[in-house]
Write a protein that holds these residues in place. Structure first.
Motif, PDB file in Angstrom:
ATOM      1  N   ALA A 250      27.003 101.179 -24.428  1.00 58.85           N
ATOM      2  CA  ALA A 250      27.884 100.144 -23.887  1.00 58.85           C
ATOM      3  C   ALA A 250      28.908 100.803 -22.983  1.00 58.85           C
ATOM      4  CB  ALA A 250      28.563  99.378 -25.015  1.00 58.85           C
ATOM      5  N   PRO A 251      29.205 100.189 -21.828  1.00 57.05           N
ATOM      6  CA  PRO A 251      30.145 100.834 -20.899  1.00 57.05           C
ATOM      7  C   PRO A 251      31.530 100.968 -21.505  1.00 57.05           C
ATOM      8  CG  PRO A 251      29.646  98.587 -20.196  1.00 57.05           C
ATOM      9  CD  PRO A 251      28.730  98.892 -21.322  1.00 57.05           C
ATOM     10  N   SER A 252      32.153 102.110 -21.262  1.00 55.62           N
ATOM     11  CA  SER A 252      33.515 102.355 -21.725  1.00 55.62           C
ATOM     12  C   SER A 252      34.130 103.400 -20.814  1.00 55.62           C
ATOM     13  CB  SER A 252      33.527 102.826 -23.175  1.00 55.62           C
ATOM     14  OG  SER A 252      32.838 104.055 -23.298  1.00 55.62           O
ATOM     15  N   VAL A 253      35.422 103.553 -20.918  1.00 62.57           N
ATOM     16  CA  VAL A 253      36.125 104.507 -20.084  1.00 62.57           C
ATOM     17  C   VAL A 253      37.231 105.145 -20.906  1.00 62.57           C
ATOM     18  CG1 VAL A 253      37.741 102.809 -19.181  1.00 62.57           C
ATOM     19  CG2 VAL A 253      37.256 104.865 -17.857  1.00 62.57           C
ATOM     20  N   THR A 254      37.443 106.427 -20.669  1.00 64.00           N
ATOM     21  CA  THR A 254      38.488 107.168 -21.360  1.00 64.00           C
ATOM     22  C   THR A 254      39.230 108.026 -20.347  1.00 64.00           C
ATOM     23  OG1 THR A 254      36.937 108.966 -21.857  1.00 64.00           O
ATOM     24  CG2 THR A 254      37.208 107.249 -23.519  1.00 64.00           C
ATOM     25  N   ASN A 255      40.341 108.580 -20.812  1.00 69.57           N
ATOM     26  CA  ASN A 255      41.132 109.512 -20.004  1.00 69.57           C
ATOM     27  C   ASN A 255      41.502 108.903 -18.647  1.00 69.57           C
ATOM     28  OD1 ASN A 255      42.476 111.890 -19.484  1.00 69.57           O
ATOM     29  ND2 ASN A 255      40.667 112.940 -18.692  1.00 69.57           N
TER      30      ASN A 255
ATOM     31  N   GLY B 147      39.118 107.875 -14.180  1.00 73.50           N
ATOM     32  CA  GLY B 147      38.789 107.776 -15.606  1.00 73.50           C
ATOM     33  C   GLY B 147      37.403 108.340 -15.839  1.00 73.50           C
ATOM     34  N   GLU B 148      37.129 108.678 -17.047  1.00 73.45           N
ATOM     35  CA  GLU B 148      35.827 109.213 -17.416  1.00 73.45           C
ATOM     36  C   GLU B 148      34.958 108.078 -17.928  1.00 73.45           C
ATOM     37  OE1 GLU B 148      36.394 112.330 -20.167  1.00 73.45           O
ATOM     38  OE2 GLU B 148      37.583 113.581 -18.793  1.00 73.45           O
ATOM     39  N   TYR B 149      34.002 107.707 -17.082  1.00 72.46           N
ATOM     40  CA  TYR B 149      33.132 106.582 -17.425  1.00 72.46           C
ATOM     41  C   TYR B 149      32.031 107.051 -18.375  1.00 72.46           C
ATOM     42  CZ  TYR B 149      29.587 102.954 -16.984  1.00 72.46           C
ATOM     43  OH  TYR B 149      28.661 102.000 -17.266  1.00 72.46           O
TER      44      TYR B 149
END
Length: 1692
Positions: free
Chosen positions: A675-680, A697-699
């Motif tokens: 599932a798509p998410s993003v961090t940082n 962001g880190e995808y």
């Protein structure tokens, strides 16, 4: 004499005796007691070498006998009972007799034979021997009785009775006895009293019982009384059974055991054991020759070790009481009437069992775990059914049984017993039978025990399986039969699979199988279940090697378990050491980001588990797998690159020893995206007004799709207001000053799925002065293209800043010099390139400004190249609208490439996306198309062919809709009544249906009165209705409910009503067009009206195309004719309208075709130009569709006046023509000249207009000097040449340079290198070379320096090997050395001296010969030298050499091949003699042979005296093994080994020697004792009837006394009742006195006094012989060259 004998007897009390019960290595030797009655001569017992078993049948022991007075008949009976098997013995040569266990009787004379059956006996067992006499008195109870004749039934054959009659007639010879202090007793025929006597010693063979020397007890009476009782005469008897003594297995009485441990009641007619009151501590019980028929009462003897029950009346079962005798080691049941051993219990310590001469039909009994010898000869055994489990059995004897007729009986015995069996029927196992046993299935032993009839090996597999199936069939589930049941050959640490298959007959239920694995012994017995081994597969462990496996398979049908069937395997074989992967799996969820793990089930096959090699590969759909770099662990984390790919897990097992197995792989399903998410999420950049900050962001979650980005500005109340969307960058504006920005990242994957958003906040934005940075022109510099200027404005706003555009001919900016404005300064940043800018550089002037008017420094940016014009083409093409019936599709496109002419438009319908389309005629030439009913279910495409104004046609482009046309909901697009409201007129309801194929739509007609009342007209259900008189004054209307063909209904539509019904429609009587119908003219009209007062009549102008379609022009009173109307007609539609608004019938008129105007050139302009810059004239044309005009370019040195330009064609001879097309590219020849263009405008139909001429304002300029395609190449080794292509006017003196680039990227100019060629030096090695070219124009203008691409790394020549040769001989064992020969060239000599790093070698060995010859590399053979091995003989060796220089390069491999390797000279290395150093030990010679395949090498054993170089040959000793004897004491043993190759070639002999041979410690002890006495006597046997005609060892043996002291030696024949002792041989130790040995007869020796006096003597054991010889030699030491006492370390 008796005293002397007694002293001699007492001196041997410490001698070692091999007891009957001493098994393997018992520390307490005992003596068995044997009672023998004999009337003919004396017989000594002979020692036999024994194995570690130590059974009486294989070793001699001291025995004791008592003399019974009996009648001849009793002698027959007793002798008959004392033979365990019986039968005639054949005469055999001495070599055969040595293999027998016991002596054989021939005819009437009985003698013992010497045998040596076991060569592997231990020294301890060999040293065990019988002492001839002993001084220790042992008490035994002996019942003296006269035996009666046994019944005839006890005789084995009628021959026995015949022989017994002969025995009665033989003379009786007295038995020899020496007694002292014997209690007085009378011996009568009734034997009413028993006399207690101490028997000092007796000598007997296991197969023969003979009188021996006995000593009296301490209970005191005169020797004469004992002499009278013991020296009773007996007749010499002989029966046929006496010849079966080779089968006898009888014990010898242990005379060393105390009275409290031994019971000897042989021949006492004991009938019951209960009457004896047996003490429980007895260990040796001898009850032979009694009348026992039951063993009841024996259970009290829990410590008994030897039990002799031979020759009794046992007949059948009843041996259960023996179960209490757990310590029993030897059991003798020979000579009974036993028919079955089924009741014989398991005896855990039983090692010897004799059941010979019974009536056994089989050997079925309980398992005997330690039984080593089983003697069952002379029975009625006819089957092996029920054969017991005997895991330690070494000797099996079944002679003279019916079962001997069974083929391969010995092989069957090997299968039943296992690998422990060493002898069968007193001989070594046959190699043929051992090989035959290996051909039988593993379960054969089980089948034999169950009663299977033994057959040939080739039939055994089917026969045994059928036998088992027959046993199982009655216990199987109904409807099933066994088809197969077997186990694969098991290997250590490898998969072993069992196979059970059932044949389905009639059952309708599924059969379930349950498994249990068992581990057994080396034979398929004693199976123990293996914990947790309940599957179809089992992995044998290391400790299972050599043991059998068994699987029990239990069938289950309908939850009911049936009796199990089984399969047995062969013994587990050691593993190959090569591991293999049995099962390979990948675990884990195949989703991006997860960790998957590969797990392998490895069969190590005996190897040590090591670190295996794992790797991961990625395989996309329909492509080959690719290695994933760095994925070399068993775990792997899935990445975005793995999505929609399957993974391949590759696994190679490797043992610790480095052995690799075959790699295996496992494939997964396709990996899914997470599932798509993003961090940082973060913001990069300074928060200063005017700066551009970037959100990042880190995808994670598959391939990222159109993720959304939002920038929000913080408000004063803390809320956030949207500032920007769709981009990660944001330029800070003035309104952001003092506020914070929020960056929101909404991740969306490629499929459009959105994930949870993440955000971050920036710092507070700071204000900055107006400033512009990072200014650049964005867009394609082509005619008509839209370019924009992009800049970063700080301290102001981009919207307030202003931009002005210029054009220039210069490629570099020098302020505003040479700039020509092409736009005003304005806020808009975009600019569409005009035609006037073609051929110029575009310059943008950007002035940053703040909203308050503050202005910053302007910045300039110039385009990288000049503006280009393009051929007509489309930069985009699309269709908008819904693909539904009735909808309008609109095509839009972007045209580029000059002024657009009349481009072509076409619409197509396609059955499928890939099929050819059918044109839509009604939409041809239109950009819009209303979808018709015919397009339903089809695909629609639009094709546009761009055409420039000058007629140039570009590449057509097609746009295909991706959706099929769908029918719409049925409805009426238009619905109205047609007809006049006059009575009698037929009104028609005209409708325009939409929504697929129309069905039966429903019509209803209505009348509406003036008061609004409406009623339906009955019967009016069609689309037409004729007005009647009833309708006058009413309004008429109609409704329609559209119905599709598939009965779908649409909304009801109602047409406007007509009425009240009145007559008189308005009409147009005439209509006429006015004006010229030529391009540029104007059309008007004149109309005549009738039909009441004229109202506001309407008219419409239409353009009628060639295909009949119409385009509405306007509603004006006139229409102006243009180029678009040329060749088409103009239509006017006039509609009369009455003043009351009633319209009449429209009337139309169509004009003639509009004609084009005369062609005319309006204007033509030429821009300034330079070399190789294409000139595109700017021209304007009028007069119909322009055709292909006439163009002529003239080159002139001077500029002409305008008046002279018109006459240019007439000056063509003087002014050169350089081109005849619309455009022209000036060449080098045009530089400095003026160019003029002569243009004759031409209409499409070929009509010409007046010519126009244009000339450039300035001469053609030369281009700036540049150079291209700068490169270098190596023209010969070490020499490079540089070159390039010059451009820009005429070339002057251009500059050349050479550069050196290091590996670190540093470029250094090479001084002095300024020509186009360069020769490499040593400084250039390991660097790159670059060639520099600086162009210089002829007028001195210098261009930009251009460097070539770096050359390859400059390296010297590769080291070369001219020839590779060998140093050394191509012979086995020699050292071959590869030698490289270097080329003599100076370059190669320098390279080898400076740049050679190392040399690598690889040796190969050939396979095959001739054209099929190949070479295999030899492992670990990587040096320049190679020691030729034995296995290389006949093969060719190859050495391959590669040189590596300091730059890591490899030279061309050089190789050399030897001739076939010759065998070396036979040699023997590391020759040594193994052995313990005593005279009773076995010595073996060991060495390492080399020199081809060894043939029949020679070995000779010799003796060497310490300190003497002389060697004494030992005759006949030429084997690898040598058994030392007493002659070797004090000598070194020397073995001379002469290696001989198989072709007979002899090598150099090599010798090895031992340390001086010592006397065996036990023998040494006894010899020392006897030497200390100084005078000793020995009891020996003398064969007085030996001749060359007789077999050695077979003759008439008589007892003698050997007396030895320090002075002499003599042999005395003992006295008897009728004679006195006589001395037969007597002599001193003076030479030639010596003692000789017989190597092949270890019980014999010869005493030679002189040439006339010698005697052959025999003793019971080799041990005794060695003692006698050493004592003689010790006492005769003064005559020896070397003192024996010094060898024995005895003081003189």
């Amino acid at each position: 004499m008796e005293t002397g004998v007694a002293n001699s007897l007492s001196s041997t009390k410490d001698s070692h005796v091999a007891s009957a019960e001493s098994a393997k290595s018992s520390s307490k030797p005992t003596n068995a007691v044997t009672r023998v009655t004999k009337t003919s001569g004396t017989v000594s017992s002979l020692k036999k070498k024994t194995d570690v078993v130590g059974a009486p049948s294989l070793g001699m022991s001291r025995s004791k006998s008592t003399l019974n007075k009996s009648s001849p008949s009793s002698n027959v009976a007793s002798l008959q009972r004392r033979n365990s098997i019986g039968g005639l013995a054949e005469k055999k040569p001495s070599a055969a007799l040595k293999k027998q266990e016991n002596g054989a009787a021939d005819g009437k004379k009985v003698s013992s034979s010497v045998s040596d059956p076991l060569k592997k006996s231990t020294p301890e067992s060999r040293r065990s021997s019988l002492a001839s006499v002993t001084s220790k008195s042992l008490a035994s109870v002996t019942r003296v009785e006269t035996k009666k004749a046994s019944p005839v039934s006890r005789l084995s054959s009628s021959t026995d009775s015949v022989k017994s009659e002969t025995m009665k007639k033989t003379s009786i010879k007295p038995a020899l006895a020496v007694t002292k202090k014997v209690p007085s007793s009378s011996v009568d025929s009734s034997n009413s009293r028993n006399s207690l006597r101490r028997a000092s010693s007796s000598v007997s063979s296991p197969s023969l019982r003979s009188p021996s020397v006995t000593s009296s007890s301490k209970l005191g009476s005169s020797p004469s009384s004992f002499g009278r009782s013991s020296l009773s005469s007996r007749k010499k008897t002989s029966t046929a059974d006496s010849r079966d003594s080779r089968f006898m297995m009888l014990p010898q009485v242990d005379v060393k055991a105390g009275d409290e441990l031994r019971l000897d009641l042989r021949g006492h007619r004991v009938r019951s054991l209960n009457a004896l009151n047996l003490p429980p501590n007895l260990e040796f019980v001898y009850l032979r020759d009694n009348l026992l028929s039951s063993v009841d009462g024996i259970e009290i003897l829990k410590r008994v070790k030897v039990l002799d029950l031979s020759f009794n009346d046992f007949k059948g079962p009843g041996f259960e009481p023996l179960g209490n005798c757990k310590a029993l080691q030897q059991l003798y049941l020979a000579g009974n009437q036993i028919t079955s051993l089924a009741s014989l219990p398991e005896l855990p310590n039983l090692e010897f069992l004799s059941v010979a001469r019974n009536r056994l039909k089989s050997l079925s009994m309980a398992s005997q775990p330690r039984l080593q010898v089983l003697a069952a000869s002379k029975n009625k055994i006819s089957t092996l059914k029920g054969f017991p489990h005997l895991p330690a059995l070494e000797h099996l004897r079944v002679e003279e049984n019916p079962i001997l007729e069974m083929p391969h009986l010995e092989a069957a015995s090997i299968l039943l017993v296992g690998p422990t069996l060493k002898k069968f029927n007193d001989r070594d196992l046959s190699p043929n039978e051992i090989g035959a046993a290996k051909l039988y299935p593993a379960h054969t032993a089980f089948c034999i025990r169950e009663g299977w009839e033994f057959c040939r090996p080739e039939l055994a597999a089917d026969s045994t399986f059928s036998f088992l199936v027959e046993q199982w069939k009655d216990h199987l589930p109904p409807g099933y039969m066994v088809k197969e049941a077997y186990i694969d050959q098991p290997f250590e640490e490898d998969v072993c699979l069992c196979h059970f298959e059932f044949t389905y007959l009639s059952s309708d239920s599924e059969l379930v199988l349950k498994y249990q694995w068992f581990i057994g012994d080396r034979t398929p017995t004693n199976f123990v279940p293996i914990a947790d081994a309940v599957g179809k597969v089992y992995w044998p462990k290391h400790e299972d090697v050599g043991r059998c496996l068994k699987v029990e398979c239990t069938p289950i049908l309908r939850d009911a378990e049936f009796p199990s069937i089984f399969a047995v395997s062969s013994p587990v074989s050691p593993g190959t050491g090569y591991p293999k992967v049995v099962n390979l799996m990948v675990h884990g969820d195949l989703m991006e980001g997860n960790v998957v793990k590969g797990s392998a089930e490895v069969a190590w096959c005996g190897g040590t588990p090591g670190k295996c090699v794992a790797s991961w590969l990625r395989r996309r759909w329909n492509s080959s797998p690719e290695v994933i770099i760095g994925a070399e662990d068993e775990e792997y984390r899935l990445t975005v690159d793995d999505i929609d790919s399957s993974l391949v897990f590759m696994y190679t097992p490797v043992t610790k020893e480095g052995i690799k197995g075959e790699p295996q792989y496992a494939m997964t399903e396709f990996v899914k995206a997470a599932a798509p998410s993003v961090t940082n999420v973060q913001i990069i950049g300074d928060a200063v007004e005017g700066n551009t900050i970037k959100g990042s962001g880190e995808y994670f979650g598959g391939k990222e799709g159109p993720s959304k980005f939002e920038w929000l500005r913080e408000k004063e109340n803390g809320a956030f207001l949207l500032a920007s969307t769709g981009t990660t960058e944001y330029t800070l504006a003035k309104e952001d000053v003092g506020l914070r920005l929020k960056f929101v990242y909404i991740p969306i994957n490629f499929e459009g799925q959105a994930g949870e958003s993440a955000y971050t906040l920036s710092e507070i934005v700071k204000k900055a002065p107006p400033k512009v940075t990072n200014l650049k022109i964005v867009g394609e510099l082509r005619e008509g293209s839209k370019v924009t200027v992009a800049a970063m404005v700080t301290g102001g706003t981009d919207g307030s800043s202003r931009v002005q555009w210029f054009k220039t001919t210069f490629s570099k900016l020098e302020g505003e010099h040479g700039l020509e404005a092409v736009s005003t300064s304005k806020v808009a940043k975009a600019f569409r390139v005009p035609l006037a800018a073609v051929g110029y550089y575009i310059v943008a002037k950007f002035t940053p400004m703040a909203p308050d008017g503050e202005t910053g420094e302007p910045a300039y940016v110039i385009s990288e190249k000049v503006v280009e014009t393009l051929p007509p083409s489309l930069n985009f093409l699309t269709i908008t609208g819904e693909f539904l019936e009735g909808e309008i599709l609109t095509a839009s496109y972007g045209y580029i490439g000059g002024h657009e002419g009349k481009s072509l438009y076409n619409w197509y319908l396609h059955e499928t996306k890939t099929s050819m389309g059918e044109p839509v005629p009604e939409a041809s030439g239109l950009l819009q198309y209303r979808i018709s009913k015919e397009a339903i279910g089809k695909f629609i495409s639009f094709r546009c062919t761009p055409i420039r104004q000058d007629g140039t046609v570009g590449e057509p482009r097609t746009f295909l809709g991706q959706e099929q046309v769908q029918p719409g909901t049925p409805r009426l697009l238009s619905f109205h009544l047609m007809g006049e409201g006059v009575e009698g007129t037929t009104l028609v309801a005209k409708k325009k249906y939409w929504g697929g194929e129309e069905g039966d739509s429903i019509f209803r007609w209505f009348l509406t009165s003036s008061d609004g009342t409406q009623r339906e007209i009955e019967g009016a259900t069609t689309d037409s209705y004729t007005l009647t008189c009833n309708d006058i004054g009413f309004l008429v209307s109609v409704s329609c409910e559209p119905v599709r063909r598939d009965w779908a209904h649409g909304p009801v539509a109602t047409a406007e009503h007509i009425g009240p019904i009145v007559p008189g429609p308005p009409t147009c009587q005439s209509l006429e067009l006015l004006g010229s119908m030529v391009e540029g003219g104007r059309l008007s009209f004149a109309a005549e009206y009738s039909g009441g007062e004229r109202g506001s009549c309407t008219h419409e102008w239409f353009r009628v195309k060639h295909n009949g379609s119409k385009d509405k022009l306007n509603n004006d009173d006139y229409v102006d004719l243009t180029l678009e109307h040329v060749g088409e007609c103009i239509e006017l539609v006039y509609t009369p309208v009455r003043i009351d608004g009633l319209k009449g019938t429209p009337k139309s008129i169509i004009s003639d075709f509009i004609l084009p105007a005369d062609p005319k050139g309006i204007e033509i302009v030429l821009p300034d130009c330079s070399e190789d810059m294409e000139i595109v004239p700017l021209k304007s044309y009028f007069g119909g569709k322009e055709g292909i005009g006439k163009y002529i370019w003239f080159q002139m040195k001077e500029k002409l006046a305008e008046s002279e330009l018109v006459n240019l064609p007439s000056l063509a001879d003087d002014i050169p023509i350089v081109g005849e097309t619309l455009t022209y590219k000036p060449s080098l020849e045009d530089v400095g000249s003026y160019l003029a263009l002569y243009w004759v405008p031409t209409r499409a139909d070929g009509k010409l207009g007046d010519p126009l001429v244009a000339i450039i304002n300035h001469p053609v300029m030369a281009a700036a000097p540049i150079v291209s395609k700068v490169c270098l190449k190596e023209i010969k080794p070490g020499v490079f040449a540089g070159e390039g292509v010059y451009y820009g006017g005429y070339e002057g003196s251009s500059l050349y340079s050479w550069y050196r680039e290091s590996n670190e990227g540093t470029i250094v100019l090479i001084s002095g290198a300024n020509s186009t060629t360069y020769e490499v030096t040593d400084s250039d090695y390991n660097c790159h070379l670059l060639f520099g070219y600086t162009p210089v124009r002829s007028d001195g203008v210098v261009g930009e320096l251009r460097l070539s691409e770096p050359s390859n790394i400059i390296l010297p020549e590769l080291p070369k090997i001219e020839v590779l040769s060998f140093k050394g001989k191509e012979v086995e064992g020699d050292l071959l050395t590869a030698v490289e020969i270097i080329p003599e060239s100076e370059i190669q000599q320098n390279i080898w001296e400076k740049y050679k790093k190392e040399t690598k070698y690889q040796w190969f060995c050939s396979i095959g010969a001739g054209e099929c010859q190949t070479f295999e590399p030899l492992a670990a053979q990587n040096s320049c030298s190679y020691r030729v091995r034995t296995e290389d003989i006949g093969q060719c060796l190859k050495c391959e050499c590669i040189v590596i220089d300091v730059f890591g390069r490899l030279s061309e491999p050089a190789s050399a091949v030897t001739a076939p390797i010759l065998p070396g000279i036979p040699k023997i290395a590391k020759l040594e003699i193994e052995g313990r150093g005593f005279h009773t030990n076995l010595y073996a010679v060991r060495g390492i042979y080399s020199g081809g395949k060894e043939g029949k090498s020679k070995i000779q054993w010799l003796r060497s005296m310490v300190g003497s170089p002389d060697l004494i040959s030992i005759p006949g000793e030429v084997g690898r093994m040598y058994e030392a004897n007493v002659d070797d004491v004090g000598y070194r043993l020397v073995a001379i080994y002469t290696p001989i190759r198989e072709d007979g070639f002899e090598g150099q002999p090599v010798s090895a020697s031992t340390e001086p041979i010592s006397v065996e410690p036990e023998v040494y002890k006894e010899v020392k004792q006897k030497l200390e006495l100084g005078s000793v006597k020995f009891e020996v046997l003398c064969d007085k009837d030996r001749s060359s005609r007789k077999v050695p060892g077979v003759g008439e043996l008589e007892r003698r006394i050997l007396e030895v002291n320090r002075k002499r030696v003599k042999v005395v024949k003992p006295g008897s009742k009728t004679s006195f002792p006589t001395t037969e041989v007597r002599g001193t130790f003076v030479p030639p006195f010596h003692v000789e040995l017989y190597r092949n007869e270890q019980h014999r020796f010869k005493i030679v006094v002189d040439s006339e006096n010698e005697v052959d003597l025999m003793v019971q054991t080799r041990h005794m012989r060695d003692i006698i010889i050493l004592v003689i030699r010790g006492l005769a030491q003064r005559f020896n060259s070397t003192s024996l006492n010094s060898l024995l370390k005895i003081d003189s």
